[in-house]
Design a protein around this motif. Structure first.
Motif, PDB file in Angstrom:
ATOM      1  N   ALA A  14     -47.317   6.485 -32.375  1.00 49.11           N
ATOM      2  CA  ALA A  14     -46.250   7.690 -32.909  1.00 49.11           C
ATOM      3  C   ALA A  14     -46.478   8.003 -34.540  1.00 49.11           C
ATOM      4  N   ASP A  15     -46.994   9.156 -34.692  1.00 43.13           N
ATOM      5  CA  ASP A  15     -47.206   9.726 -35.952  1.00 43.13           C
ATOM      6  C   ASP A  15     -45.805  10.144 -36.668  1.00 43.13           C
ATOM      7  N   LEU A  16     -45.186   9.326 -37.333  1.00 44.41           N
ATOM      8  CA  LEU A  16     -43.756   9.772 -37.756  1.00 44.41           C
ATOM      9  C   LEU A  16     -43.661  10.844 -38.862  1.00 44.41           C
ATOM     10  N   ALA A  17     -45.084  11.089 -39.331  1.00 43.64           N
ATOM     11  CA  ALA A  17     -45.078  12.330 -40.157  1.00 43.64           C
ATOM     12  C   ALA A  17     -44.873  13.831 -39.573  1.00 43.64           C
ATOM     13  N   LEU A  18     -44.935  13.524 -38.329  1.00 41.93           N
ATOM     14  CA  LEU A  18     -44.718  15.092 -37.635  1.00 41.93           C
ATOM     15  C   LEU A  18     -43.079  15.173 -37.090  1.00 41.93           C
ATOM     16  N   PRO A  19     -42.494  16.161 -37.521  1.00 42.15           N
ATOM     17  CA  PRO A  19     -41.053  15.985 -37.142  1.00 42.15           C
ATOM     18  C   PRO A  19     -40.720  16.092 -35.656  1.00 42.15           C
ATOM     19  N   GLU A  20     -41.619  16.331 -34.823  1.00 37.90           N
ATOM     20  CA  GLU A  20     -41.269  16.255 -33.310  1.00 37.90           C
ATOM     21  C   GLU A  20     -41.397  14.812 -32.824  1.00 37.90           C
ATOM     22  N   THR A  21     -41.883  13.831 -33.472  1.00 36.60           N
ATOM     23  CA  THR A  21     -42.058  12.601 -32.840  1.00 36.60           C
ATOM     24  C   THR A  21     -40.933  11.964 -32.658  1.00 36.60           C
ATOM     25  N   PRO A  22     -39.819  11.857 -33.431  1.00 36.29           N
ATOM     26  CA  PRO A  22     -38.444  11.058 -33.065  1.00 36.29           C
ATOM     27  C   PRO A  22     -38.263  11.437 -31.843  1.00 36.29           C
ATOM     28  N   GLU A  23     -37.942  12.634 -31.389  1.00 37.32           N
ATOM     29  CA  GLU A  23     -37.468  12.995 -29.937  1.00 37.32           C
ATOM     30  C   GLU A  23     -38.203  12.633 -28.867  1.00 37.32           C
ATOM     31  N   ARG A  24     -39.570  12.886 -29.308  1.00 33.83           N
ATOM     32  CA  ARG A  24     -40.374  12.163 -27.872  1.00 33.83           C
ATOM     33  C   ARG A  24     -40.511  10.879 -27.891  1.00 33.83           C
ATOM     34  N   VAL A  25     -40.192  10.061 -29.030  1.00 31.68           N
ATOM     35  CA  VAL A  25     -40.401   8.569 -28.650  1.00 31.68           C
ATOM     36  C   VAL A  25     -39.156   8.128 -28.112  1.00 31.68           C
ATOM     37  N   PHE A  26     -37.796   8.763 -28.557  1.00 30.08           N
ATOM     38  CA  PHE A  26     -36.684   8.476 -27.654  1.00 30.08           C
ATOM     39  C   PHE A  26     -36.604   8.647 -26.398  1.00 30.08           C
ATOM     40  N   ALA A  27     -37.245  10.034 -26.126  1.00 27.40           N
ATOM     41  CA  ALA A  27     -37.208  10.596 -24.463  1.00 27.40           C
ATOM     42  C   ALA A  27     -38.037   9.357 -23.701  1.00 27.40           C
ATOM     43  N   GLU A  28     -39.093   9.210 -24.118  1.00 31.66           N
ATOM     44  CA  GLU A  28     -40.092   8.134 -23.669  1.00 31.66           C
ATOM     45  C   GLU A  28     -39.248   6.801 -23.499  1.00 31.66           C
ATOM     46  N   VAL A  29     -38.623   6.157 -24.346  1.00 33.05           N
ATOM     47  CA  VAL A  29     -38.042   5.025 -24.604  1.00 33.05           C
ATOM     48  C   VAL A  29     -37.033   4.977 -23.285  1.00 33.05           C
ATOM     49  N   ARG A  30     -36.110   5.928 -23.305  1.00 33.93           N
ATOM     50  CA  ARG A  30     -35.156   6.066 -22.443  1.00 33.93           C
ATOM     51  C   ARG A  30     -35.578   6.204 -21.000  1.00 33.93           C
ATOM     52  N   GLU A  31     -36.710   7.139 -20.821  1.00 32.18           N
ATOM     53  CA  GLU A  31     -37.424   6.919 -19.453  1.00 32.18           C
ATOM     54  C   GLU A  31     -37.766   5.628 -19.086  1.00 32.18           C
ATOM     55  N   GLN A  32     -38.250   5.151 -19.905  1.00 31.12           N
ATOM     56  CA  GLN A  32     -39.046   3.610 -19.589  1.00 31.12           C
ATOM     57  C   GLN A  32     -38.015   2.553 -19.398  1.00 31.12           C
ATOM     58  N   LEU A  33     -37.127   2.490 -20.403  1.00 30.73           N
ATOM     59  CA  LEU A  33     -36.382   1.338 -20.569  1.00 30.73           C
ATOM     60  C   LEU A  33     -34.934   1.595 -20.397  1.00 30.73           C
ATOM     61  N   GLY A  34     -34.418   2.649 -20.826  1.00 31.63           N
ATOM     62  CA  GLY A  34     -32.967   3.010 -20.769  1.00 31.63           C
ATOM     63  C   GLY A  34     -32.512   3.426 -21.933  1.00 31.63           C
ATOM     64  N   ASP A  35     -31.239   3.361 -22.366  1.00 26.75           N
ATOM     65  CA  ASP A  35     -30.569   3.935 -23.422  1.00 26.75           C
ATOM     66  C   ASP A  35     -30.617   2.686 -24.414  1.00 26.75           C
ATOM     67  N   VAL A  36     -30.716   3.456 -25.760  1.00 30.53           N
ATOM     68  CA  VAL A  36     -30.961   2.545 -26.908  1.00 30.53           C
ATOM     69  C   VAL A  36     -29.684   1.938 -27.343  1.00 30.53           C
ATOM     70  N   ARG A  37     -29.541   0.543 -27.840  1.00 26.63           N
ATOM     71  CA  ARG A  37     -28.405   0.113 -28.416  1.00 26.63           C
ATOM     72  C   ARG A  37     -28.551  -0.175 -29.812  1.00 26.63           C
ATOM     73  N   ALA A  38     -29.760  -0.660 -30.132  1.00 27.28           N
ATOM     74  CA  ALA A  38     -30.278  -0.880 -31.439  1.00 27.28           C
ATOM     75  C   ALA A  38     -31.652  -0.217 -31.879  1.00 27.28           C
ATOM     76  N   LEU A  39     -31.121   0.684 -33.134  1.00 32.55           N
ATOM     77  CA  LEU A  39     -32.531   1.257 -33.818  1.00 32.55           C
ATOM     78  C   LEU A  39     -32.675   0.568 -35.116  1.00 32.55           C
ATOM     79  N   VAL A  40     -33.979   0.036 -35.155  1.00 34.23           N
ATOM     80  CA  VAL A  40     -34.465  -0.645 -36.256  1.00 34.23           C
ATOM     81  C   VAL A  40     -35.783  -0.064 -36.977  1.00 34.23           C
ATOM     82  N   MET A  41     -35.770   0.660 -38.050  1.00 38.23           N
ATOM     83  CA  MET A  41     -36.637   1.036 -38.531  1.00 38.23           C
ATOM     84  C   MET A  41     -37.380   0.389 -39.540  1.00 38.23           C
ATOM     85  N   ALA A  42     -38.716  -0.028 -39.226  1.00 35.05           N
ATOM     86  CA  ALA A  42     -39.547  -0.923 -39.928  1.00 35.05           C
ATOM     87  C   ALA A  42     -40.882  -0.152 -40.481  1.00 35.05           C
TER      88      ALA A  42
END
Length: 256
Positions: free
Chosen positions: A75-103
């Motif tokens: 994920a290239d987080l310098a691109l403004p569209e990346t966060p939405e894409r990442v969340f959509a992929e994680v929800r599809e593959q794993l489910g709804d996110v409970r904890a967001l940790v930004m490292a």
């Protein structure tokens, strides 16, 4: 704990096995979390330490050995569209996110006189704007029980001769304060953790010695130190800590 009972954490910035992000996902997996994580190899390619080519596979195998379901996204987080894409992929593959940790971070040493506009903009795009967009996307789709949600951002107070990094991390601190209050109806907590100077392969021996001698507990920080605090904040026991910037540096900040 069954697979259906495991909560899901999304952790950004897990690009190297020696990094704090890798320690965080390993600790969370051991504590019973399923893990989505992001990495960006082009950033490591620009840095002195270089790319850890086996990181994704090795980290994934380690997490799976602890019983976690895992999804990794470059994920290239310098691109403004990346966060939405990442969340959509994680929800599809794993489910709804409970904890967001930004490292994740952009960190290139420069000061007032030698920082370029391009570098300044990239630091704020990655460290500040992407973090805001990740928090916004998390909140928009939050479905977890009241009181269980967690937002944690890794921050830093290092700004002298590291101006765009420190300035953008200061913005991140304020974002956590805003999230703690503005998102209160969702029943989640938002905190920033400053791990202090942590040896992840970037310190010279002289710098290690300098920091160790100025740390009251007499040693250098390792990634697991920060991971332990993050895991505590993600747990039920950490649910009353909110809107804080927490130092986890062995006393280095107060002693230097």
């Amino acid at each position: 704990m069954t697979q259906q009972q495991r909560p899901i954490a999304l952790v950004t910035g897990v690009g190297r096995r020696a990094g704090i992000g890798a320690a965080i996902v390993e600790k969370l997996a051991r504590d019973g979390w399923d893990i989505g994580f992001t990495y960006w190899r082009a950033y490591d390619d620009r840095m002195e330490w270089g790319r850890d080519a086996e990181a994704r596979a090795a980290i994934t195998a380690d997490l799976e050995a602890h019983g976690a379901r895992v999804y990794a996204a470059e994920a290239d987080l310098a691109l403004p569209e990346t966060p939405e894409r990442v969340f959509a992929e994680v929800r599809e593959q794993l489910g709804d996110v409970r904890a967001l940790v930004m490292a994740h971070c952009e960190s290139v040493d420069s000061g007032i006189l030698d920082t370029s506009v391009e570098s300044w903009d990239r630091h704020f795009a990655v460290n500040a704007r992407a973090s805001w967009l990740l928090v916004r996307e998390y909140a928009r789709h939050y479905t977890q029980p009241h009181g269980t949600g967690r937002i944690i951002a890794l921050t830093s107070d290092h700004v002298i001769n590291n101006l765009p990094y420190g300035a953008s991390k200061g913005t991140l601190d304020r974002l956590m304060v805003a999230a703690a209050v503005e998102l209160r109806d969702l029943g989640l907590t938002a905190n920033a953790v400053d791990p202090g100077p942590t040896q992840t392969g970037w310190m010279s021996e002289d710098l290690e010695t300098y920091i160790r001698e100025r740390t009251p507990l007499g040693r250098n920080a390792v990634p697991a130190d920060c991971a332990e605090l993050v895991a505590f904040l993600c747990s039920e026991r950490g649910g009353w800590i909110n809107g804080q910037v927490l130092n986890s540096d062995g006393g280095f900040t107060v002693a230097r």
